[in-house]
Design a protein around this motif. Sequence first.
Motif, PDB file in Angstrom:
ATOM      1  N   SER A   1       0.843  -1.195   0.000  1.00 17.70           N
ATOM      2  CA  SER A   1       0.000   0.000   0.000  1.00 17.70           C
ATOM      3  C   SER A   1       0.878   1.245   0.000  1.00 17.70           C
ATOM      4  O   SER A   1       1.687   1.437   0.918  1.00 17.70           O
ATOM      5  CB  SER A   1      -0.915   0.008   1.234  1.00 17.70           C
ATOM      6  N   ILE A   2       0.742   2.100  -1.035  1.00 22.86           N
ATOM      7  CA  ILE A   2       1.536   3.333  -1.086  1.00 22.86           C
ATOM      8  C   ILE A   2       1.173   4.279   0.057  1.00 22.86           C
ATOM      9  O   ILE A   2       2.061   4.798   0.742  1.00 22.86           O
ATOM     10  CB  ILE A   2       1.392   4.006  -2.457  1.00 22.86           C
ATOM     11  N   PRO A   3      -0.118   4.535   0.329  1.00 21.70           N
ATOM     12  CA  PRO A   3      -0.439   5.349   1.520  1.00 21.70           C
ATOM     13  C   PRO A   3       0.093   4.724   2.804  1.00 21.70           C
ATOM     14  O   PRO A   3       0.509   5.421   3.728  1.00 21.70           O
ATOM     15  CB  PRO A   3      -1.975   5.399   1.516  1.00 21.70           C
ATOM     16  N   GLY A   4       0.088   3.384   2.857  1.00 22.31           N
ATOM     17  CA  GLY A   4       0.619   2.706   4.033  1.00 22.31           C
ATOM     18  C   GLY A   4       2.107   2.958   4.207  1.00 22.31           C
ATOM     19  O   GLY A   4       2.593   3.129   5.322  1.00 22.31           O
ATOM     20  N   ALA A   5       2.858   2.986   3.089  1.00 25.48           N
ATOM     21  CA  ALA A   5       4.291   3.280   3.160  1.00 25.48           C
ATOM     22  C   ALA A   5       4.528   4.687   3.684  1.00 25.48           C
ATOM     23  O   ALA A   5       5.434   4.922   4.493  1.00 25.48           O
ATOM     24  CB  ALA A   5       4.927   3.116   1.771  1.00 25.48           C
ATOM     25  N   MET A   6       3.711   5.635   3.253  1.00 24.13           N
ATOM     26  CA  MET A   6       3.831   7.013   3.746  1.00 24.13           C
ATOM     27  C   MET A   6       3.543   7.080   5.246  1.00 24.13           C
ATOM     28  O   MET A   6       4.293   7.688   6.011  1.00 24.13           O
ATOM     29  CB  MET A   6       2.858   7.925   2.993  1.00 24.13           C
ATOM     30  N   LEU A   7       2.435   6.440   5.653  1.00 26.38           N
ATOM     31  CA  LEU A   7       2.060   6.443   7.067  1.00 26.38           C
ATOM     32  C   LEU A   7       3.111   5.737   7.913  1.00 26.38           C
ATOM     33  O   LEU A   7       3.505   6.228   8.977  1.00 26.38           O
ATOM     34  CB  LEU A   7       0.694   5.766   7.240  1.00 26.38           C
ATOM     35  N   GLY A   8       3.579   4.588   7.444  1.00 24.50           N
ATOM     36  CA  GLY A   8       4.584   3.834   8.194  1.00 24.50           C
ATOM     37  C   GLY A   8       5.880   4.604   8.340  1.00 24.50           C
ATOM     38  O   GLY A   8       6.499   4.603   9.412  1.00 24.50           O
ATOM     39  N   GLY A   9       6.319   5.293   7.275  1.00 25.84           N
ATOM     40  CA  GLY A   9       7.527   6.104   7.356  1.00 25.84           C
ATOM     41  C   GLY A   9       7.392   7.220   8.370  1.00 25.84           C
ATOM     42  O   GLY A   9       8.303   7.453   9.191  1.00 25.84           O
ATOM     43  N   ALA A  10       6.264   7.912   8.347  1.00 26.29           N
ATOM     44  CA  ALA A  10       6.040   9.009   9.300  1.00 26.29           C
ATOM     45  C   ALA A  10       6.013   8.486  10.737  1.00 26.29           C
ATOM     46  O   ALA A  10       6.633   9.070  11.640  1.00 26.29           O
ATOM     47  CB  ALA A  10       4.740   9.734   8.963  1.00 26.29           C
ATOM     48  N   LEU A  11       5.300   7.373  10.951  1.00 28.61           N
ATOM     49  CA  LEU A  11       5.220   6.812  12.302  1.00 28.61           C
ATOM     50  C   LEU A  11       6.579   6.371  12.812  1.00 28.61           C
ATOM     51  O   LEU A  11       6.948   6.633  13.969  1.00 28.61           O
ATOM     52  CB  LEU A  11       4.247   5.630  12.315  1.00 28.61           C
ATOM     53  N   LEU A  12       7.334   5.698  11.957  1.00 25.64           N
ATOM     54  CA  LEU A  12       8.641   5.197  12.384  1.00 25.64           C
ATOM     55  C   LEU A  12       9.587   6.348  12.711  1.00 25.64           C
ATOM     56  O   LEU A  12      10.315   6.298  13.705  1.00 25.64           O
ATOM     57  CB  LEU A  12       9.236   4.308  11.298  1.00 25.64           C
TER      58      LEU A  12
END
Length: 306
Positions: free
Chosen positions: A251-262
Amino acid sequence: MDFPQFLQQLINGLSLGAIYALIAIGYTMVYGIIGMINFAHGEIYMIGAYIGLITITAIGTMFGCPAWLLIVSALAMAILVTCCYGWAVERFAYRPLRGSPRLVPLISAIGMSIFLQNYIAVLQTTRDLSVPELITGHLFSFTMDGFNVSMSNSRALILIVTIALMATVTIYIRSTRMGRACRACSQDIRMAGLLGIDVNKVISFTFIVGAFLAAVGGVLIGLSINKINPFIGFVAGIKAFTAAVIGGIGSIPGAMLGGALLGLIETFASAFLPTEYKDIVAFSLLILILLIRPSGLLGRPEVEKV
């Protein structure tokens, strides 16, 4: 933690998370289409940083160009070279093994990662190389309750470029012919091939897009921290892969969210705990997400077709 300190850590975490997100999109696009992890992707990011430094040094020495032109030239050259590397990794490390059991291309990708890392170490040595400080000053800087809160121009550039690139990739995937082909291959690659989609072209495209984003991240992080070495790709690649899994691999939005969270979790963990514990906290979150929601925060459960 006081509000000014919280605000400063928030700024630092978002800029770090932006880099993770850029790299994570490459992981998630490749996995979304061919169901495999490109573990050589972190080394593409590292090569982008080196190409950027070489370009800045060469052009700056020969022509004495202004800083903005050096940055644009470094980005352009890094993108061009790393896109070629991304295509080559897919062509020589993945395509011949596409019909093999999943473990085989995984081992090939790890071997490619080790090869690229040592290849750059031989060419450029293993010591840290200094990147010229081309971006100086702060977008803003103020004192609140005796604590200085600031955002450097280099961190601001990372956020602006990352947001622009993510928006562009998202719109491209949703609105263009190639984007529709990518989504079709993601849903059922065999059926997409039967319907006339050039599957090899689509897969090469995803590797090239991933390399494009990784190159931008490599150049920007070099300009921000002002030093690089052949091993920055391994650490960043593992963190970006973690971000992709947390957000939902595929999921591209998931990659964005995961990067921000990490990025935020690492930064706040460093503020509250000794620096050595930040990785423990980050990977503990990964384990927790996999236990509670194995498909990630925005990922879809994989349905086995029978």
